[in-house]
Design an enzyme around this catalytic site. Sequence first.
Site, PDB file in Angstrom:
ATOM      1  N   SER A 208      41.421  39.450  35.244  1.00  0.00           N
ATOM      2  CA  SER A 208      42.230  38.458  34.241  1.00  0.00           C
ATOM      3  C   SER A 208      41.329  37.508  33.786  1.00  0.00           C
ATOM      4  CB  SER A 208      43.522  37.916  34.908  1.00  0.00           C
ATOM      5  OG  SER A 208      44.122  37.437  34.059  1.00  0.00           O
ATOM      6  N   HIS A 350      50.561  42.757  36.450  1.00  0.00           N
ATOM      7  CA  HIS A 350      49.207  42.249  36.504  1.00  0.00           C
ATOM      8  C   HIS A 350      48.692  41.708  37.502  1.00  0.00           C
ATOM      9  CE1 HIS A 350      46.329  39.457  34.153  1.00  0.00           C
ATOM     10  NE2 HIS A 350      46.601  38.653  35.002  1.00  0.00           N
TER      11      HIS A 350
HETATM   12  C1  GTR Z   1      47.382  33.913  31.930  1.00  0.00           C
HETATM   13  C2  GTR Z   1      46.407  33.935  30.728  1.00  0.00           C
HETATM   14  C3  GTR Z   1      45.701  35.323  30.658  1.00  0.00           C
HETATM   15  C4  GTR Z   1      45.171  35.682  32.028  1.00  0.00           C
HETATM   16  C5  GTR Z   1      45.883  35.402  33.079  1.00  0.00           C
HETATM   17  C6  GTR Z   1      45.359  35.208  34.402  1.00  0.00           C
HETATM   18  O1  GTR Z   1      48.231  32.897  32.082  1.00  0.00           O
HETATM   19  O2  GTR Z   1      47.251  33.924  29.767  1.00  0.00           O
HETATM   20  O3  GTR Z   1      44.707  35.165  29.642  1.00  0.00           O
HETATM   21  O4  GTR Z   1      43.959  34.918  32.327  1.00  0.00           O
HETATM   22  O5  GTR Z   1      46.421  33.989  33.029  1.00  0.00           O
HETATM   23  O6  GTR Z   1      43.913  34.749  34.608  1.00  0.00           O
HETATM   24  O7  GTR Z   1      45.810  35.691  35.499  1.00  0.00           O
END
Ligand code: GTR
Length: 372
Positions: A208, A350
């Site tokens: 991420s 995620h």
């Molecule tokens: C989210 C962000 C993403 C990603 C994520 C993370 O809120 O919008 O771009 O980086 O965090 O790091 O888990």
Amino acid sequence: MTKERGLPDVLVTQGGERIGTADDWREKRRPEIMDLFREHVYGREPVGRPASQTFHTAVTTDVMAGAAVRKQVEIRFEGAGGAGRIRLLLYLPSDRRGPSPVLLLLNNRGALAGDEPDAGDTPFWPADRIVARGYAAAVLDVEEVDPDFDDGFRNGVHGLFDRFEGEERPADAWATIAAWAWGAGRAMDYFESDPDIDASRVAVVGHSRGGKAALWAGAVDERFAFVVSNESGCTGAAISRGKRGETIRDINAQFPHWFSANYHAFAGREEELPVDQHMLVAAIAPRPVYVASATEDEWADPSAEFASLIHAAPVYRLYGYRGLQDAPFPDPDTPLFGERMGYHLRTGVHDLTVYDWDRFMDFADNGPFRNI
Ligand code: GTR
């Protein structure tokens, strides 16, 4: 597909010259792409390896029930704004027969490398599993390089190295993602100094926001032999033009400290950017790159992450590597291992999981780090 998304052509210079050889790519197009990313996206880092940098290491043998040797390294440096440090936690296989290849995680999720070394059995960083497969497992906490909040770039390495003496901060000054990538480079400095490590086989891995930093680290610092992006999404692996989920406007609004001030001007104007993220992947060529997505991670947009590999492939082909060729977007849980490029779409949300790590290592075993 380049035409479909209206992408800048990775093989045409700003002056309109078509690039047809690896030498011309290296000499003409790659430097200008790196400059465009520095100018418009990640910002310009004011320093590389600090002259003041030193390493301080504590070694513990027989950890992980004897399977590993643990090294806790403190990387210390000074800038005009004071002293800083990054801690690096490293597990080496006890049964190694020579210098170990390393998987370095840029950890964006709580402390792993701090005072209480992690036991190495979390799915996010399964160090025991990494060691069992013959790799050294290394981690640094990105917030030791630069805390992950907007404080006007006073804390972290910005406070140490930025010197704008009464002037306004330049719109192309580095921001937090570039600072984290810089921290990865300092870990690489350490690896080069440690005879237990094979510095020619170091992978930088990130999830991420950490994946955005891993990709930029791999582009900036060519000592990284392999780059892994897990669900890095917007301004990571995902192509911005036509992207679903998070956009340039969203990311700069929520995380104003991640990218250069110049990048904020591209909110809603993706098609005016002289770069897109396939060019970041291309800047890693000919070194191997692996991109991973998850089915429920719509915010990152898996198909846009996959597309950057496909659109970076022409540069790999200049070097004689086929990449993923014209592979269609794969079904979930069916990894694609091409020449110098890998991709998978994991079923689920995620996250960085054992499934992801196992695929990164399968790919590394068969390509970048063969014969360990
Ligand atoms: C989210 C962000 C993403 C990603 C994520 C993370 O809120 O919008 O771009 O980086 O965090 O790091 O888990």
